[in-house]
Design an enzyme around this catalytic site. Structure first.
Site, PDB file in Angstrom:
ATOM      1  CG  HIS A  19       2.842   7.038   4.182  1.00  0.00           C
ATOM      2  ND1 HIS A  19       3.753   6.176   4.747  1.00  0.00           N
ATOM      3  CD2 HIS A  19       1.780   6.271   3.819  1.00  0.00           C
ATOM      4  CE1 HIS A  19       3.252   4.946   4.747  1.00  0.00           C
ATOM      5  NE2 HIS A  19       2.056   4.978   4.187  1.00  0.00           N
ATOM      6  CE  LYS A  43      -0.444  -4.026   7.847  1.00  0.00           C
ATOM      7  NZ  LYS A  43      -0.915  -2.881   7.044  1.00  0.00           N
ATOM      8  NE  ARG A  92       0.111   2.276  -2.513  1.00  0.00           N
ATOM      9  CZ  ARG A  92       0.327   1.715  -1.341  1.00  0.00           C
ATOM     10  NH1 ARG A  92       1.525   1.758  -0.815  1.00  0.00           N
ATOM     11  NH2 ARG A  92      -0.643   1.091  -0.715  1.00  0.00           N
ATOM     12  CB  SER A 130       5.100   0.606   4.929  1.00  0.00           C
ATOM     13  OG  SER A 130       4.679   1.933   5.078  1.00  0.00           O
TER      14      SER A 130
END
Ligand SMILES: Nc1ncnc2c1ncn2[C@@H]1O[C@H](COP(=O)(O)OP(=O)(O)OP(=O)(O)O)[C@@H](O)[C@H]1O
Ligand SMILES: [Mg+2]
Length: 170
Positions: A19, A43, A92, A130
């Site tokens: 990040h 979430k 990514r 994460s």
């Protein structure tokens, strides 16, 4: 000349060096970057929104043109409120692409004036998420160098508080 403001939305649960790599890149090309923590009750998160804002605020201190905020509801509504022209998202691997492409096109339909800008992290962070950080930490693996040192400390504190045991357990 008009200043260009970008939103960088995400859950940041917790902040990773991936990040931060993206934030540094975005801070170089936009006049202002608002890192926006999604307050999504659906979430389940390890850290509260308040904690996540704290972690990010600490981590972006060095950037003059980066601020941290929270939002709920549609990202495009938040972007309009902020009068932002761009949204930054990270790619990514190919696996990110499909979801991100779909989101970008839906957001374009909802807010045609808002442009999504994809950025790639340094290769060394291209596998960091994460979710994986939490998993590796939980299983006792080292996450040093992949998150800021203060995040390692917070994870350790959280592990102790949750289970009354030492490192590596959440
Ligand atoms: N290492 C990284 N490199 C580049 N972009 C990243 C990286 N980690 C996250 N991002 C991007 O940052 C944005 C916000 O991501 P998010 O908060 O979901 O982080 P995450 O690491 O993917 O977390 P989770 O594993 O919980 O999904 C997304 O666009 C995501 O693709
Ligand atoms: Mg993600």
């Amino acid at each position: 000349m008009q200043k260009v403001k970008a939103i960088y939305p995400g859950s940041f649960d917790p902040t990773t060096n991936g990040h931060l790599d993206l934030i540094a890149r975005a801070a170089r090309i936009f006049d202002h970057v608002v890192v926006a923590v999604l307050n999504n009750s659906q979430k389940s998160a390890l850290f509260s929104v308040t904690e996540r804002v704290e972690m990010l605020t600490e981590a972006v201190q060095a950037f003059e043109n980066v601020s941290v905020a929270t939002f709920d509801g549609l990202m495009v509504d938040f972007a309009r409120q902020q009068q932002a022209q761009a949204v930054v998202r990270g790619i990514r691997a190919i696996s990110d692409y499909e979801y991100e492409f779909q989101m970008a096109l839906m957001n374009r339909r909802l807010a045609p004036e808002l442009e999504t800008v994809f950025m790639m992290p340094a290769e060394k962070y291209s596998y960091v998420s994460s979710r994986l950080i939490k998993e590796v930490f939980r299983l006792g693996g080292s996450i040093e160098g992949l998150v800021p040192p203060s995040i390692v400390l917070r994870l350790r504190e959280r592990a102790k508080r949750n289970l009354g045991v030492s490192d590596g357990e959440i």
